[in-house]
Write a protein that holds these residues in place. Structure first.
Motif, short mmCIF file in Angstrom:
data_model
loop_
_atom_site.label_atom_id
_atom_site.label_comp_id
_atom_site.label_asym_id
_atom_site.label_seq_id
_atom_site.Cartn_x
_atom_site.Cartn_y
_atom_site.Cartn_z
N ILE A 97 43.28 52.13 26.74
CA ILE A 97 41.82 52.09 26.72
C ILE A 97 41.31 51.67 25.34
CG2 ILE A 97 39.74 53.52 26.85
CD1 ILE A 97 41.17 55.17 29.02
N VAL A 98 41.88 52.26 24.29
CA VAL A 98 41.45 51.92 22.93
C VAL A 98 41.76 50.45 22.62
CG1 VAL A 98 41.88 52.36 20.47
CG2 VAL A 98 41.67 54.27 22.07
N ALA A 99 42.93 49.98 23.04
CA ALA A 99 43.29 48.58 22.79
C ALA A 99 42.35 47.63 23.51
CB ALA A 99 44.74 48.33 23.23
N LEU A 100 42.02 47.94 24.77
CA LEU A 100 41.10 47.08 25.53
C LEU A 100 39.71 47.07 24.90
CD1 LEU A 100 42.09 47.97 29.21
CD2 LEU A 100 42.41 45.77 28.06
N ALA A 101 39.23 48.24 24.48
CA ALA A 101 37.91 48.32 23.85
C ALA A 101 37.89 47.53 22.54
CB ALA A 101 37.54 49.78 23.60
N THR A 102 38.96 47.66 21.76
CA THR A 102 39.03 46.94 20.49
C THR A 102 39.07 45.44 20.71
OG1 THR A 102 40.25 48.80 19.52
CG2 THR A 102 40.30 46.71 18.32
N ALA A 103 39.83 45.01 21.73
CA ALA A 103 39.93 43.58 22.03
C ALA A 103 38.57 43.00 22.41
CB ALA A 103 40.94 43.36 23.15
N LYS A 104 37.74 43.81 23.06
CA LYS A 104 36.41 43.33 23.45
C LYS A 104 35.46 43.27 22.26
CE LYS A 104 36.74 42.77 27.96
NZ LYS A 104 36.45 41.45 28.61
N LEU A 105 35.64 44.17 21.30
CA LEU A 105 34.69 44.30 20.21
C LEU A 105 35.09 43.55 18.94
CD1 LEU A 105 33.94 48.14 20.56
CD2 LEU A 105 32.51 46.23 21.34
N VAL A 106 36.41 43.37 18.74
CA VAL A 106 36.89 42.80 17.48
C VAL A 106 37.80 41.61 17.79
CG1 VAL A 106 38.13 43.25 15.34
CG2 VAL A 106 36.82 45.09 16.44
N GLU A 107 37.55 40.51 17.12
CA GLU A 107 38.39 39.34 17.30
C GLU A 107 39.74 39.54 16.61
OE1 GLU A 107 36.49 35.82 15.99
OE2 GLU A 107 34.88 35.90 17.48
N GLY A 108 40.74 38.82 17.10
CA GLY A 108 42.06 38.89 16.48
C GLY A 108 42.96 39.91 17.16
#
Length: 243
Positions: A210-221
């Motif tokens: 969940i954290v990885a998916l949220a980060t991928a949506k919010l932060v590039e790279g």
């Protein structure tokens, strides 16, 4: 209980034999088809990024890091700065951090062997032969040759399969069109199936996802790799401490 577990303790002392090497190689054969597709995906990605065939094969033979190679290729660029190199090092180190825990889990088995022997087999150390080794050790096996044989046969196939992958990549303009980019997540999803320990143990995996998916949506790279790994590890440590 296996026959190995029924033997007297003196017969279970650490050993390294050719029989163990061949046994490890045989145990790894079932994983080879998936690993070949994985290596083909890397070869295709390397070709798409402009690496030569020799460079791609040397990376597979010397770096031999599987998922980290794919991550490195995704971050590959024609020109490099010190900042880009540092970023690549941090991301790949985070991806490979799992090896610290995997190696630690096998330390009681590996400790009696000379450093040269451990250095040799740790070069071939991967998620696949770690899984083979842990299951073999849990059943009472103590022959380090199983780890060596499994790692060596996987390494050979990884290096060889990079070649057709590279040639495929030079012919296919967009590897994603054929689902080659899905090989890595599918491979690791199937690898964790034997590690299933019930719903309680799955909580850190779910949190990390969940954290990885949220980060991928919010932060590039590739920050999602770091945040997902750290969040899952923290949740797992907290739950183990409470237990």
């Amino acid at each position: 209980m296996s026959s190995l577990q029924e033997l007297p303790p003196r017969t279970l002392r650490p050993v390294l034999t050719w029989n163990g090497v061949f046994l490890g190689a045989r145990k790894a054969l079932v994983l080879i088809p998936g690993l070949v597709v994985f290596a083909v995906a890397f070869g295709a990605a390397a070709s798409a990024k402009g690496l030569s065939l020799l460079e791609a094969v040397l990376m597979s033979a010397v770096v031999y890091a599987g998922v980290s190679q794919l991550v490195a290729i995704e971050l590959w660029r024609p020109e490099w700065s010190w900042g880009a190199i540092a970023g690549l090092a941090i991301v790949t180190a985070t991806v490979n951090a799992r090896m610290v825990l995997q190696g630690a889990s096998l330390q009681p088995w590996l400790a009696p062997y000379p450093r040269l022997v451990n250095a040799l087999h740790l070069f071939f150390f991967t998620d696949a032969n770690w899984l083979i080794g842990t299951r073999y050790h849990a059943d009472g096996g103590r022959d380090l040759g199983v780890l060596v044989g499994a790692g060596f046969i996987i390494w050979i196939n990884w290096v060889l399969a990079t070649v057709p992958g590279y040639l495929l990549g030079s012919l296919v303009a967009d590897p994603r069109r054929y689902g080659i980019d899905l090989v890595m997540p599918i491979f690791f999803a199937t690898m964790i199936v034997p590690l299933w320990r019930g719903r309680r143990a799955a909580v850190p995996w779910i949190v990390a996802g969940i954290v990885a998916l949220a980060t991928a949506k919010l932060v590039e790279g590739y920050a999602f790799i770091i945040t997902g790994a750290l969040s899952g590890a923290l949740v797992g440590a907290f739950r183990d401490d409470r237990a």
